[in-house]
Design an enzyme around this catalytic site. Structure first.
Site, PDB file in Angstrom:
ATOM      1  N   CYS B 186       0.476  -1.783  -1.498  1.00 30.18           N
ATOM      2  CA  CYS B 186       0.689  -3.169  -1.076  1.00 30.18           C
ATOM      3  C   CYS B 186      -0.317  -4.133  -1.699  1.00 30.18           C
ATOM      4  CB  CYS B 186       0.631  -3.247   0.434  1.00 30.18           C
ATOM      5  SG  CYS B 186       1.679  -2.007   1.200  1.00 30.18           S
ATOM      6  N   HIS B 326      -2.300 -11.456   4.307  1.00 31.64           N
ATOM      7  CA  HIS B 326      -1.523 -10.227   4.104  1.00 31.64           C
ATOM      8  C   HIS B 326      -0.478 -10.179   5.223  1.00 31.64           C
ATOM      9  CE1 HIS B 326      -0.509  -6.394   2.500  1.00 31.64           C
ATOM     10  NE2 HIS B 326      -0.822  -5.745   3.595  1.00 31.64           N
ATOM     11  N   GLU B 337      -7.248  -8.642  10.130  1.00 36.84           N
ATOM     12  CA  GLU B 337      -7.282  -9.751   9.168  1.00 36.84           C
ATOM     13  C   GLU B 337      -7.839 -11.003   9.833  1.00 36.84           C
ATOM     14  OE1 GLU B 337      -3.598 -10.466   7.074  1.00 36.84           O
ATOM     15  OE2 GLU B 337      -4.626 -11.686   5.553  1.00 36.84           O
ATOM     16  N   LYS B 357       5.302 -13.312   4.767  1.00 33.54           N
ATOM     17  CA  LYS B 357       6.085 -12.089   5.013  1.00 33.54           C
ATOM     18  C   LYS B 357       7.023 -12.260   6.203  1.00 33.54           C
ATOM     19  CE  LYS B 357       3.039  -8.510   3.073  1.00 33.54           C
ATOM     20  NZ  LYS B 357       1.799  -9.235   2.733  1.00 33.54           N
ATOM     21  N   HIS B 362       8.085  -7.550   3.680  1.00 36.37           N
ATOM     22  CA  HIS B 362       6.933  -7.029   2.939  1.00 36.37           C
ATOM     23  C   HIS B 362       7.437  -6.430   1.626  1.00 36.37           C
ATOM     24  CE1 HIS B 362       3.301  -5.246   1.743  1.00 36.37           C
ATOM     25  NE2 HIS B 362       2.918  -4.653   2.854  1.00 36.37           N
ATOM     26  N   PHE B 421      -2.470   0.543   2.065  1.00 30.84           N
ATOM     27  CA  PHE B 421      -2.800   1.883   2.558  1.00 30.84           C
ATOM     28  C   PHE B 421      -3.758   2.511   1.558  1.00 30.84           C
ATOM     29  CE2 PHE B 421       1.312   2.880   5.128  1.00 30.84           C
ATOM     30  CZ  PHE B 421       0.861   2.048   6.131  1.00 30.84           C
TER      31      PHE B 421
END
Lengths: 102, 433
Positions: B186, B326, B337, B357, B362, B421
């Site tokens: 990501c 994000h 975040e 998003k 995403h 990740f």
């Protein structure tokens, strides 16, 4: 022998080759004639021949020996030559099978 | 201090809009791209919604010459090629305007799309074929090989290689300079753009086409993320499923698409009179070095990345007028975040931090690129894209997330966050030219 009876004989196999070439190179069927050079005129590259053989094998229901098609992979390759080779091969196998049956 | 790097062209293929104008309209209207999945029947899956590219609105053939190259392209590769063509066109960069050896490509990439599933299907069928007739079915390589050879097109593998999207862009655009692919999940789209900036800064190219492309809207992608517990399961409320920063957020929605921008060395852009969207002013890439999917509880991982990005841009937090989060909509991401933003911008910060998003889903390896495009549009058009589907405040996410409606705003710098990740974090900052 292939299940599809329309493939029997040179004309039938030529038809399969033309359809497969058109599909593999994503060009209209009309652009694929017996004398069309696949590399020079239709922009075929090496992997397109792998794809073409895969389609032909699926259409014919039989394996094409690598040595047989490999020799055609050059700038002079025309659909007709491949069709002739395959036709000869298929007919010979058919004849041998018929002979064995007798 | 070297030359600045300019953004001179933008191309986007997003679930909410194809092309900059359509994408901008969707951001202005706060439109969701999430729907029930149409690519395949998803009965039996826990998550049956996604933000798909509408095939009726997207014709990859319009961007690919010769057409036969399409058969070698994964779905994300077609998105990348289209976005690159749009970006190049908007930059007005003609074939004679750049030495092909001085133009490169850097893309974030990873997944395969629903139309690429024939490879997976062939593998699965070959396993079944190989197991058929065995008293105690077990995976047997020779039987598998026979079944696989009989079924699999020899070219299938080429569509699955992640580096081929960048290769296809290079072929279509005649870009013979540096060509690389970033696979940090990501974070990849953001990192690809940042790495492209560095490529220009160190003198290896004058022009870079950079961005990301992805599609994991397939049963394997859906099952995989679903079994990790990361996806929203609001199948009956598709458009409002993704709820970043909301107290009732229950996960992200998978999207697909691509964005590519044209980056140019300042003197090169000036010499040809290029249209400039903004300066690509800052970049950072770091790693939490902690756990694979958990973030450090204090948010110090992403905070470090944000600080380094600001430092790279020689900017202070107060210079930033908008943060594109994000903001996945997973319970953990948005909480961490929020902490990270506060630790950099101050506990009582009022900096607007929205998650686009909530609209696009995403886009994974493409997310950072699409979100940077959202920042570029926001900077140029003078508005803040909203976080849609925001209903119930969460005390742990008490930022100004620009809830539900876009907000007119003039600002001079924007920051975009991407976290992946593996603990990889990356940030980009753009600044008015």
């Amino acid at each position: 022998m292939p299940d599809d009876p329309t493939l029997v004989g040179r004309e039938g196999v030529l038809g399969l080759v033309r359809r497969s070439v058109a599909q593999v190179l994503m060009v209209p069927l009309e652009r694929v004639g017996p004398q069309t050079a696949l590399v020079a005129e239709l922009g075929a590259e090496s992997i397109d021949f792998l794809d073409l053989v895969f389609h032909l094998e699926q259409g014919l229901g039989r394996k094409i020996p690598v040595a047989r098609w490999g020799s055609f992979v050059d700038e002079r390759l025309a659909g007709q030559e491949l069709a002739r080779a395959i036709t000869t091969d298929v007919i010979r196998e058919f004849a041998e099978r018929e002979a064995a049956r007798d | 201090m070297g030359e600045r790097v300019a953004v001179t062209g933008v191309g986007v293929v997003a679930p909410t809009g194809i092309g900059v104008d359509a994408f901008c309209q969707a951001l202005r209207r706060g439109r969701s791209g999430t729907r029930p999945i149409t690519a395949f029947a998803c009965d039996g899956l826990d998550t049956r919604i996604a933000a798909e590219i509408d095939d009726a609105a997207f014709d990859p053939a319009a961007f690919v010459q010769p057409p036969k190259l399409l058969k070698l392209m994964s779905r994300p590769a077609t998105f990348a090629v289209a976005a690159a063509a749009m970006a190049r066109s908007s930059a007005g960069l003609g074939p004679e305007d750049v030495d092909p050896d001085r133009m490169g490509v850097c893309l974030g990439a990873g997944g395969m799309g629903p139309l690429d599933l024939d490879l997976l299907a062939v593998q699965a069928m070959a396993v079944l074929d190989a197991a058929a007739g065995q008293a105690a079915p077990a995976f047997d390589v020779p039987s598998f090989a026979r079944a696989f050879r009989a079924r699999s097109n020899p070219l299938s593998m080429l569509r699955g290689l992640p580096n081929l999207a960048a290769a296809h862009v290079a072929i279509q655009q005649g870009a013979r300079g540096p060509n690389s692919t970033v696979a940090t999940a990501c974070t990849a789209g953001t990192q690809a753009i940042g790495d492209a900036v560095r490529t220009i800064q160190r003198g290896d190219a004058d022009v870079m086409l950079a961005g990301g492309a992805d599609s994991m809207i397939n049963p394997v992608g859906l099952l995989g993320f679903s079994m990790l517990g990361t996806l929203s399961c609001r199948n009956d409320e598709a458009e409002t499923a993704c709820r970043p920063f909301d107290r009732h957020r229950d996960g992200f929605v998978i999207g697909e698409g691509a964005a590519v921008i044209v980056l140019e060395r300042e003197s090169f852009a000036r010499a040809r009179g290029a249209p400039v969207w903004a300066e690509l002013a800052g970049y950072s890439a770091t790693c939490d070095a902690y756990r694979i999917t958990d973030e450090r509880p204090d948010g110090s991982g992403p905070a470090t990345s944000i600080r380094r990005c600001l430092r790279d841009a020689d900017a202070a937090p107060a210079d930033v007028g908008y943060v594109n989060a994000h903001g996945t909509g997973t319970p953990m991401n948005d909480r961490i975040e929020t902490q990270a933003v506060k630790s950099v911008f101050g506990e009582a910060t009022r900096v607007p931090v929205s998650s686009t998003k909530s609209m696009t889903g995403h886009l994974l390896a493409a997310a950072g690129a699409v979100e940077l495009v959202a920042c570029l549009i926001a900077l140029r058009s003078g508005f803040l894209p909203p976080t849609i589907n925001y209903r119930t405040p969460d005390p742990e996410c008490d930022l100004d997330c620009v809830p539900n409606v876009p907000r007119p705003a003039r600002f001079d710098a924007a920051l975009s966050n991407s976290f992946g990740f593996g603990g990889q974090h990356a940030c980009l900052m753009i600044r008015r030219w």
